[in-house]
Design a protein around this motif. Structure first.
Motif, PDB file in Angstrom:
ATOM      1  N   SER A 159      25.681  -5.124 -51.780  1.00  0.00           N
ATOM      2  CA  SER A 159      25.481  -4.142 -52.847  1.00  0.00           C
ATOM      3  C   SER A 159      26.150  -2.814 -52.523  1.00  0.00           C
ATOM      4  CB  SER A 159      23.993  -3.920 -53.093  1.00  0.00           C
ATOM      5  OG  SER A 159      23.361  -3.429 -51.919  1.00  0.00           O
ATOM      6  N   ASN A 163      27.724   0.553 -54.330  1.00  0.00           N
ATOM      7  CA  ASN A 163      26.807   1.690 -54.236  1.00  0.00           C
ATOM      8  C   ASN A 163      27.322   2.781 -53.306  1.00  0.00           C
ATOM      9  OD1 ASN A 163      23.863  -0.459 -54.312  1.00  0.00           O
ATOM     10  ND2 ASN A 163      25.231   0.160 -55.945  1.00  0.00           N
ATOM     11  N   HIS A 167      27.553   6.664 -54.226  1.00  0.00           N
ATOM     12  CA  HIS A 167      26.888   7.645 -53.380  1.00  0.00           C
ATOM     13  C   HIS A 167      27.864   8.720 -52.925  1.00  0.00           C
ATOM     14  CE1 HIS A 167      25.598   9.154 -49.365  1.00  0.00           C
ATOM     15  NE2 HIS A 167      24.417   9.227 -49.962  1.00  0.00           N
ATOM     16  N   SER A 175      26.307   0.625 -61.224  1.00  0.00           N
ATOM     17  CA  SER A 175      27.007   0.439 -59.947  1.00  0.00           C
ATOM     18  C   SER A 175      26.567  -0.883 -59.350  1.00  0.00           C
ATOM     19  CB  SER A 175      26.691   1.592 -58.986  1.00  0.00           C
ATOM     20  OG  SER A 175      27.342   1.428 -57.744  1.00  0.00           O
TER      21      SER A 175
END
Length: 538
Positions: A159, A163, A167, A175
């Motif tokens: 993931s 992500n 971030h 996302s």
């Protein structure tokens, strides 16, 4: 087929930025085109530092627990990473999957290519979709429990492929990582387009990445007899004997075309339609279903309002497998080739140059499609002759591009990009050139005549010197009528970083960039700063 773009309802999606890292030292679109134009085969052998070939490889004969090949398309460097630029500590970076590091670099480079300062996206609803499927790095760490620390789980999680980008750039839109095996990145692109069509996001990043770290995948694919013993992706050829694994990645920045024009973006090409579906039940879960692939193609083109005769080229999945190629050609021929009145449909595969990037293969095909439209030529698909006798090319009205093929002149050239995964997930994207816009050169003539600043910035003094040198080379290749765009983009649309150099000039030969530096702004990684300067204007 999933809901696709309906003619008249959805507008084209503009590709406003692109970045890639591919075998053979390819680091941008120009490098990819040069390799394609020269007909380079970039497949080599696994680097010695990846794994112990004597333990896992035996090319003399098929053996249990061994791979019969170590051939692949490999990146020159998968270890180097400027962690400080992304605000990541060295200890955390060491636990990060190299694919995640690669995606961070590609995002920075693609935004540079799009002339979008990252800070302008912070807090926005920008979406991120990443095609990825290999989790070898985490598995290799767990083989040595003492190497596991507080950053291991985050560093290995699939993931985080998406992500981590959200971030780092403070993006608030959808996302997600997408794993549909070899169609992953084209399915990710399809998802990104739908997010833009739905209005959920104004900008989207779509990407794919693959790094070959583990020998076990070579062993597994060899035991399934899927890999080429010859070490060649001979798509559409009688010599085809399997695919060749490859690593790398690509990332594109997408906007609705109206938004891209409102923002003054350069447009690499436009996505006119996309779709995905699944094979459903077949004789085996890894076997393709040509009927399902045909259904997808018919649906995408019908809903996009594009006729088969409008296609000037189709970038096929084209892995060079004994089952996959005939099934794919049957689907393309029945859905598109046999319905044409203007001659055979040319097809090709970038895998013949690079090898098969597996989850990232679709994005590589998309980048090739954009270049075919830009240069008006379909480059040769290597190793395609002699033709596979199990494919009725004449009956399907298809022709592999064995030699460089100039595209026919047309008001709306269209290229298709095909992809499918060995679990049955299929995807297709239709790409076109940017529609013509009224000539605004006369209105801008007066403003272009004035002196303009050209700014170069970088994170360190050393990087600035390299960036200045690259900008000087770029200016030397710039025509006077291109200077305004280059100066505007370099000064107003790039992120301004800590160390800077500037010159005021009326044209590309109007001054020398100084070596002075300032001390303001954010940082820029060394390699990316140089690449940004090299690309120049919008």
């Amino acid at each position: 087929m999933s809901a696709s773009n309906v003619s008249g309802r959805y507008q084209p999606i503009a590709v406003v930025g692109a970045a890639c890292r591919l075998p053979g030292g390819i680091t941008d679109l120009d490098g990819l085109w040069q390799a394609l134009e020269e007909g380079r085969d970039l497949v080599g052998e696994a680097p010695a530092e990846r794994f112990d070939a004597t333990r896992f490889i035996d090319t003399s004969m098929p053996r249990t627990g061994k791979s019969y090949t170590a051939a692949g398309g490999f990146l020159a460097d998968v270890a180097s990473f400027d962690a400080e630029y992304f605000g990541i500590t060295p200890r955390e970076a060491a636990q990060m999957d190299p694919q995640h590091r690669l995606l961070l670099e590609l995002a920075a480079e693609a935004l540079d290519n799009a002339a979008i300062a990252p800070r302008t996206l912070a807090g926005s609803n920008t979406a991120v979709y990443v095609g990825i499927c290999d989790a070898s790095y985490g598995g290799l760490q767990f083989m040595s429990p003492r190497s596991v620390n507080a950053y291991t789980m985050v560093g290995a999680a699939s993931s985080l492929a998406a992500n981590r980008l959200s971030h780092c750039l403070d993006l608030r839109g959808p996302s997600m990582a997408i794993d549909t095996a070899c169609s992953s990145s084209l399915v990710a692109l399809d998802r990104a387009c739908r997010t833009l069509w739905d209005g959920t996001s104004r900008t989207a990043l779509a990407a794919g990445a693959n790094v070959l770290l583990s020998p076990y995948h070579f062993v597994g694919f060899s035991q399934a007899s899927m890999l080429s013993k010859r070490g060649r992706c001979a798509a559409f050829s009688a010599d085809a004997d399997g695919f060749v694994r490859a690593e790398g990645g690509g990332l594109v920045v997408l906007k609705r075309l109206s938004d891209a024009r409102a923002d003054g973006d350069r447009v690499h090409g436009v996505i006119l339609g996309s779709g995905s579906n699944c094979d459903g039940h077949t004789a085996g879960v890894s076997l393709p279903n040509p009927e399902a692939q045909e259904d997808l193609l018919r649906g995408v083109y019908e809903q996009a309002g594009i006729q088969p005769d409008e296609l000037v080229y189709l970038e096929a999945h084209g892995t060079g497998t004994l089952v996959g190629d005939p099934a794919e050609c049957r689907a393309i021929g029945r859905a598109l080739g046999t319905r044409r009145q203007t001659g055979v449909l040319p097809i090709g595969s970038v895998k013949s140059n690079l090898g098969h990037l597996e989850p990232a293969s679709g994005i590589a095909g998309l980048l090739k499609a954009l270049l075919v439209l830009r240069h008006g030529t379909a480059p040769a698909s290597l190793h395609s002759q002699p033709a596979n006798p199990d494919i009725d090319f004449a009956g399907l009205n298809l022709a592999p591009v064995a030699n460089p093929l100039p595209l026919p002149a047309t008001s709306r050239p269209v290229v298709g990009v095909n992809s499918f995964g060995f679990g049955g997930a299929n995807a297709h994207v239709i790409v076109g050139a940017e529609p013509a816009v009224p000539d605004a050169a006369g209105a801008a003539e007066e403003t272009m005549a004035a002196a303009r600043p050209v700014l170069v910035s970088a994170r360190t003094p050393q990087a600035l010197r390299e960036a200045v040198s690259c900008m000087a080379e770029r200016l030397a290749r710039t025509e006077p009528d291109q200077f305004y765009d280059l100066a505007y983009t370099a000064t107003r649309r790039r992120g301004a970083h800590r160390h800077r150099a500037v010159v005021i000039a009326e044209g590309p030969a109007g001054g020398d960039l100084p070596g002075r530096t300032g001390r303001r702004g954010a940082g820029r990684r060394n390699r990316g700063g140089a690449r940004a300067a090299r690309r120049g204007g919008r």
